[in-house]
Design a protein around this motif. Structure first.
Motif, mmCIF file in Angstrom:
data_model
loop_
_atom_site.group_PDB
_atom_site.id
_atom_site.type_symbol
_atom_site.label_atom_id
_atom_site.label_comp_id
_atom_site.label_asym_id
_atom_site.label_seq_id
_atom_site.Cartn_x
_atom_site.Cartn_y
_atom_site.Cartn_z
ATOM 1 N N ARG A 82 87.933 76.291 23.013
ATOM 2 C CA ARG A 82 88.850 76.018 21.909
ATOM 3 C C ARG A 82 89.722 77.235 21.626
ATOM 4 O O ARG A 82 90.915 77.122 21.402
ATOM 5 C CB ARG A 82 88.060 75.625 20.655
ATOM 6 C CG ARG A 82 88.923 74.980 19.586
ATOM 7 C CD ARG A 82 88.121 74.567 18.378
ATOM 8 N NE ARG A 82 87.817 75.773 17.627
ATOM 9 C CZ ARG A 82 86.687 75.987 16.965
ATOM 10 N NH1 ARG A 82 85.743 75.100 16.966
ATOM 11 N NH2 ARG A 82 86.482 77.097 16.314
ATOM 12 N N LYS A 129 86.348 72.458 14.048
ATOM 13 C CA LYS A 129 86.641 73.702 13.336
ATOM 14 C C LYS A 129 85.577 73.994 12.291
ATOM 15 O O LYS A 129 85.178 75.126 12.097
ATOM 16 C CB LYS A 129 88.020 73.642 12.683
ATOM 17 C CG LYS A 129 89.144 73.705 13.675
ATOM 18 C CD LYS A 129 90.484 73.794 13.007
ATOM 19 C CE LYS A 129 91.571 73.861 14.053
ATOM 20 N NZ LYS A 129 92.883 74.000 13.476
ATOM 21 N N ASN A 130 85.125 72.968 11.592
ATOM 22 C CA ASN A 130 84.093 73.116 10.566
ATOM 23 C C ASN A 130 83.005 72.073 10.809
ATOM 24 O O ASN A 130 83.027 71.003 10.214
ATOM 25 C CB ASN A 130 84.683 72.918 9.164
ATOM 26 C CG ASN A 130 85.737 73.952 8.849
ATOM 27 O OD1 ASN A 130 85.514 75.136 9.035
ATOM 28 N ND2 ASN A 130 86.887 73.510 8.389
ATOM 29 N N GLN A 176 83.406 76.640 21.747
ATOM 30 C CA GLN A 176 84.238 77.507 20.913
ATOM 31 C C GLN A 176 85.110 78.409 21.778
ATOM 32 O O GLN A 176 86.269 78.661 21.452
ATOM 33 C CB GLN A 176 83.369 78.344 19.975
ATOM 34 C CG GLN A 176 82.751 77.543 18.866
ATOM 35 C CD GLN A 176 81.755 78.344 18.049
ATOM 36 O OE1 GLN A 176 81.377 79.454 18.390
ATOM 37 N NE2 GLN A 176 81.291 77.753 16.958
#
Length: 73
Positions: A65, A36-37, A62
């Motif tokens: 996800r 996520k980060n 991404q």
């Protein structure tokens, strides 16, 4: 002039090594895209094949996800 033309052509071994580097860069980008980060950005020189491979891996991860999320959330 002929020397310049010869130097721009990759040998089969060089091409295989470049493909391995690009695959590694893609995998590294995919790993970053799953987070996520991500802790780091693209570590490859801007405009290089490896940098593009990293970006493609990151974006593909991404997309996967994001598609795992339930609709409407």
């Amino acid at each position: 002039m002929a020397k310049h033309e010869e130097s721009s052509v990759l040998s089969a071994t060089d091409a295989k090594q470049a493909a391995k580097r690009d695959t590694g860069a893609y995998d590294r980008g995919a790993k970053a895209g799953k987070q996520k980060n991500p802790a780091e950005g693209n570590p490859y020189p801007e405009g290089s094949h490896a940098a593009k491979s990293f970006e493609h891996g990151q974006l593909d991860a991404q997309k996967v996800r994001c598609s795992d999320k339930p609709p409407g959330r």
